[in-house]
Enzyme design. Sequence first.
Site, PDB file in Angstrom:
ATOM      1  N   LYS A   1       0.824  -1.215   0.000  1.00 57.28           N
ATOM      2  CA  LYS A   1       0.000   0.000   0.000  1.00 57.28           C
ATOM      3  C   LYS A   1       0.856   1.262   0.000  1.00 57.28           C
ATOM      4  CE  LYS A   1      -4.312  -1.257   2.303  1.00 57.28           C
ATOM      5  NZ  LYS A   1      -5.015  -1.223   3.638  1.00 57.28           N
TER       6      LYS A   1
ATOM      7  N   LYS B   1       2.434   2.681   2.479  1.00 61.79           N
ATOM      8  CA  LYS B   1       2.259   3.603   3.608  1.00 61.79           C
ATOM      9  C   LYS B   1       2.774   3.023   4.917  1.00 61.79           C
ATOM     10  CE  LYS B   1      -2.745   2.842   4.394  1.00 61.79           C
ATOM     11  NZ  LYS B   1      -4.048   3.538   4.365  1.00 61.79           N
TER      12      LYS B   1
HETATM   13  N1  CTP Z   1     -13.410   4.667   6.280  1.00 62.00           N
HETATM   14  C1  CTP Z   1     -14.659   5.296   6.289  1.00 62.00           C
HETATM   15  N2  CTP Z   1     -14.741   6.645   6.570  1.00 62.00           N
HETATM   16  C2  CTP Z   1     -13.617   7.364   6.808  1.00 62.00           C
HETATM   17  C3  CTP Z   1     -12.348   6.726   6.807  1.00 62.00           C
HETATM   18  C4  CTP Z   1     -12.270   5.371   6.529  1.00 62.00           C
HETATM   19  O1  CTP Z   1     -15.693   4.670   6.070  1.00 62.00           O
HETATM   20  N3  CTP Z   1     -13.746   8.661   7.033  1.00 62.00           N
HETATM   21  C5  CTP Z   1     -13.335   3.253   5.952  1.00 62.00           C
HETATM   22  C6  CTP Z   1     -12.543   2.981   4.681  1.00 62.00           C
HETATM   23  O2  CTP Z   1     -13.350   3.217   3.552  1.00 62.00           O
HETATM   24  C7  CTP Z   1     -12.155   1.535   4.855  1.00 62.00           C
HETATM   25  C8  CTP Z   1     -11.966   1.412   6.396  1.00 62.00           C
HETATM   26  O3  CTP Z   1     -12.629   2.558   6.973  1.00 62.00           O
HETATM   27  O4  CTP Z   1     -13.203   0.688   4.443  1.00 62.00           O
HETATM   28  C9  CTP Z   1     -10.515   1.421   6.787  1.00 62.00           C
HETATM   29  O5  CTP Z   1      -9.941   2.562   6.181  1.00 62.00           O
HETATM   30  P1  CTP Z   1      -8.461   3.069   6.387  1.00 62.00           P
HETATM   31  O6  CTP Z   1      -7.784   3.174   5.081  1.00 62.00           O
HETATM   32  O7  CTP Z   1      -7.784   2.333   7.459  1.00 62.00           O
HETATM   33  O8  CTP Z   1      -8.790   4.560   6.966  1.00 62.00           O
HETATM   34  P2  CTP Z   1      -8.442   5.994   6.448  1.00 62.00           P
HETATM   35  O9  CTP Z   1      -8.769   6.915   7.578  1.00 62.00           O
HETATM   36  O10 CTP Z   1      -9.090   6.286   5.125  1.00 62.00           O
HETATM   37  O11 CTP Z   1      -6.851   5.923   6.259  1.00 62.00           O
HETATM   38  P3  CTP Z   1      -5.868   6.748   5.294  1.00 62.00           P
HETATM   39  O12 CTP Z   1      -6.053   8.203   5.566  1.00 62.00           O
HETATM   40  O13 CTP Z   1      -4.484   6.237   5.683  1.00 62.00           O
HETATM   41  O14 CTP Z   1      -6.241   6.377   3.880  1.00 62.00           O
END
Ligand code: CTP
Length: 138
Positions: free
Chosen positions: A45, A47
Site C-alpha cells: 500500500k 504507507k
Molecule cells: N473509512 C470510512 N470513513 C472514513 C475513513 C475510513 O468509512 N472517514 C473506511 C474505509 O473506507 C475503509 C476502512 O474505513 O473501508 C478502513 O480505512 P483506512 O484506510 O484504514 O482509513 P483511512 O482513515 O481512510 O486511512 P488513510 O487516511 O491512511 O487512507
Amino acid sequence: MKTVITYGTFDLFHVGHVNLLKRARSLGDRLIVGVSTDEFNLNEKGKTTIVPYEHRVKVLASCRYVDLVIPEHSWQQKIDDIRKYQVNTFVMGDDWQGKFDELSALCEVKYLPRTQNISSTSIKQAMSVLLQLNRELQ
Ligand code: CTP
C-alpha cells in the site's frame, strides 16, 4: 449465521472507522476484520502507520462491533478468507468502489459511504500542524 468481512489499515482508530464497522456489523451476525500488517502496508500500500500492527489488532478486537480480527498480508488472500470463513458479505468503504467487484462471484459485495471529513491521514496532518504551532508559541 451471516458473516461479514472487511479489510483495512485502521491507523489512529477514529469515528470514520467506528461508523464503517458499526454499519458492516449490522449487515450480519458476525464481523471479521482483516487488519493490514505493517509489511503489507509498506510493501503493497506504500504507507507507514503511527500505530504498529499488534496495537491496531488490540484496538479493533476491543471494538464491540468486531467479532474476529485476522491479519491482511496479501491482496490475494480475500478469496481464501471468504471460503474459509464462509463469508456472506464483503464490505469496504466507497473509496474502494468497484475495486473488488470480482468477489461477487463468491459473496455479496457492498461499498458503504465513507464518513466525511475524517481520515488517518487528516489526523496526521492536523497533528503536524499543531506541533508546528506549539513550537512557534514556545
Ligand atoms: N473509512 C470510512 N470513513 C472514513 C475513513 C475510513 O468509512 N472517514 C473506511 C474505509 O473506507 C475503509 C476502512 O474505513 O473501508 C478502513 O480505512 P483506512 O484506510 O484504514 O482509513 P483511512 O482513515 O481512510 O486511512 P488513510 O487516511 O491512511 O487512507
